[in-house]
Design an enzyme around this catalytic site. Structure first.
Site, short mmCIF file in Angstrom:
data_model
loop_
_atom_site.label_atom_id
_atom_site.label_comp_id
_atom_site.label_asym_id
_atom_site.label_seq_id
_atom_site.Cartn_x
_atom_site.Cartn_y
_atom_site.Cartn_z
N ARG A 162 35.72 12.96 104.97
CA ARG A 162 35.68 14.11 105.86
C ARG A 162 35.24 13.75 107.28
NH1 ARG A 162 35.46 19.62 104.44
NH2 ARG A 162 35.24 19.07 102.24
N ILE A 163 34.22 12.90 107.41
CA ILE A 163 33.73 12.56 108.75
C ILE A 163 34.78 11.77 109.52
CG2 ILE A 163 32.06 11.13 110.01
CD1 ILE A 163 29.97 11.94 107.86
N PRO A 186 43.95 0.58 98.65
CA PRO A 186 44.75 0.15 99.81
C PRO A 186 46.22 0.52 99.65
CG PRO A 186 43.33 -1.64 99.05
CD PRO A 186 43.23 -0.55 98.03
N ILE A 252 29.19 4.09 111.83
CA ILE A 252 28.37 5.30 111.67
C ILE A 252 28.05 5.52 110.20
CG2 ILE A 252 29.04 6.52 113.78
CD1 ILE A 252 30.71 7.38 110.49
N HIS A 303 19.97 5.58 114.28
CA HIS A 303 20.44 6.41 113.16
C HIS A 303 20.24 7.90 113.44
CE1 HIS A 303 21.36 6.15 108.60
NE2 HIS A 303 21.94 7.20 109.15
N GLY A 305 22.90 10.05 113.69
CA GLY A 305 24.21 10.67 113.43
C GLY A 305 24.14 12.17 113.16
#
Lengths: 338, 338
Positions: A162-163, A186, A252, A303, A305
């Site tokens: 989602r991010i 993959p 992130i 950190h 985020g």
């Protein structure tokens, strides 16, 4: 029935605090500040508690559960991860565990775009020149402080949840040309299309066949995958050798997905153009003499985020809701499967 | 006809240099590096030149024009502004003046989004904590290093030309709610709708009735107007008093539009949340002890708005095209009206 005792290890942000105080059938024991509570206080107060609302910084181990005793039915953690909780002990004692993973997509996606731009546009280096008084002595030249432009780039996502998809959505009007992604399968299309970007999007979005293709074709690599044994150091010196010299790396997700030594040497030798990190191996134990901090083209944040006010409010409210729902035997907003 | 002499005050970026060297009917005199040329060299070489391609750092005054003499027909400036050119002297001598204002919309709009996010998410402060080794000692608390979120905000634009509109276009998928703008005709709709955002856009975009409304209602204020006597210090202490305490100010236009002393005190007293600046009064003479640099919630960059590689290449190519077109009596890509 006597009120059930709950222990809360912080003062919470206002809307969450109000929600908590409105639950009149509880005996509320709460640490009086918004700083971490004393461990000894927590162990003492836990005795006889039905529920505990705690933070990432509060270890939820057998010692704490023993201190609480058989009354303990609910742990509500104000956190996205649950590394601080002894999951096996929770299972054995049939304690329900709530957490707050869903509120932070926007906050992290915003920060990811910021870090991509900062890495490309050399924001750390540029700020440093101003802060150290070098601006008056910078002779102008056509390529002074220039970096690659985002328009026309291929953006590669390691992990495409989602991010990552929220980040892609934000990047489209910057004129990126194409997105590639690599998941644990993959070459396979991503299972979920959270924002309708995969099927009907305005730019091509396709799975990479392997990490080599992703590294070699991307102008921007965004690390957004979970940390697992197979993703640890997936971004290593081989990966950097495949990358374009004008490409940037942004992490992130979790520090150990990127091999820090390899990153330092990729920046030093010019294998890549720059990096933007919100996480790093061994955080928060990063001293001022850390070798990465000597790389002018690397931006490192502590950190942050999810660090926006609205997100933290939502997390606090959800952790209170999880606590109350757990005590009533109702569904939590987010509960860890036993 | 003997080849016409042209003087170029730098080595140019490759595609522009090639274009220049391909013009075989010119006698090309060129400073050998990409650093500023010596003034004495320029004055000496200018003698008898038909055209001069110069940079912002090369003053184009009567002394230079006299040194060149009557042969001089074209000045091609590698720059967006023409403050370094004596426009009256150019007019008197009927010299044509080319410049390169059009290439940088993307570069500046990208940087504007970056500065908005950096101001909201306290990027300068966060980087500073890491760089000075404070990360290991930062006790986590729910509001640690948090800032306001961009989703749901009203973004106010002081000046609403192409760069401001390109910025707005990029901000829409971040979930902003509304845009306000103020041009030299308050309350009137903007003349040009560069990206189709005004009439058919996905969020309301409307003119503010005056600066007070813009200041009071915006969560993000973007300064993108030209510097004129009526915009100098338009962002002053009165403006800051009107702003919301969680709002941020971003200036990517010209330093003197914002009153620096008023900004310092607005940050100090908490009248606003933060600021992101690419420009400042008296730049580049900003020493390390400048009071604004003591404000942790202020990010200041050394005027790098257009500093991406592709933009500078395009500017260099356009300046060569302007030079060649001027010599042939053809239309330039961008020419200053006499």
């Amino acid at each position: 029935m006597s009120p059930r005792k709950v222990v809360v290890t912080r003062q919470l942000i206002e809307p969450a605090q109000k929600l908590l105080e409105a639950a009149s059938d509880l005996e509320l024991i709460q640490w009086p500040t918004d700083q971490p509570c004393d461990r000894s206080w927590l162990l003492e107060q836990a005795k006889g508690a039905s529920g505990i609302l705690l933070m990432l910084s509060d270890k939820c181990d057998k010692e704490l559960m023993d201190a609480a005793g058989d009354t303990l039915k609910v742990i509500a953690s104000f956190s996205v991860g649950t590394d601080h909780v002894d999951r096996e002990a929770i299972r054995e004692r049939k304690i329900r565990l709530g957490y707050t993973p869903s509120a932070l997509t926007d906050a992290v996606a915003d920060l990811t775009v910021m870090l991509i731009l900062m890495a490309q546009r050399r924001a750390g280096e540029a700020m440093g020149k101003v802060l150290t008084g070098q601006w008056p002595q910078m002779p102008w030249s056509p390529l002074l402080m220039t970096g690659p432009q985002i328009r026309g780039t291929t953006v590669g996502f390691l992990g495409f949840g989602r991010i990552a998809q929220a980040t892609l959505q934000r990047l489209i009007p910057f004129g990126i040309s194409k997105a590639l992604y690599l998941t644990s399968k993959p070459g396979q299309p991503a299972k979920e299309d959270h924002y309708g970007l995969l099927k009907e999007g305005s730019i091509p979005v396709s799975p990479a066949s392997d990490w080599k293709q992703l590294a070699a074709e991307s102008d921007v690599v965004v690390v957004g995958c979970a940390l697992t044994p197979s993703t640890r150091h997936i971004v290593n010196s081989e990966f950097f050798h495949q990358m374009k010299k004008l490409a940037v790396l942004v992490n992130i997700a979790r520090g150990p997905v990127v091999d820090t030594d390899a990153l330092v040497s990729a920046l030093e030798t010019g294998d890549i153009f720059g990096a933007g990190l919100d996480v790093i191996e061994n955080e928060p134990n990063i001293q001022a003499d850390h070798p990465l901090l000597k790389q002018p083209r690397c931006v490192l944040l502590p950190h942050v985020g999810s660090a926006n006010i609205e997100t933290r409010e939502q997390m606090a409210v959800e952790s209170v809701k999880n606590l109350l729902a757990g005590l009533k035997g109702e569904a939590m907003v987010n509960e860890v499967e036993p």
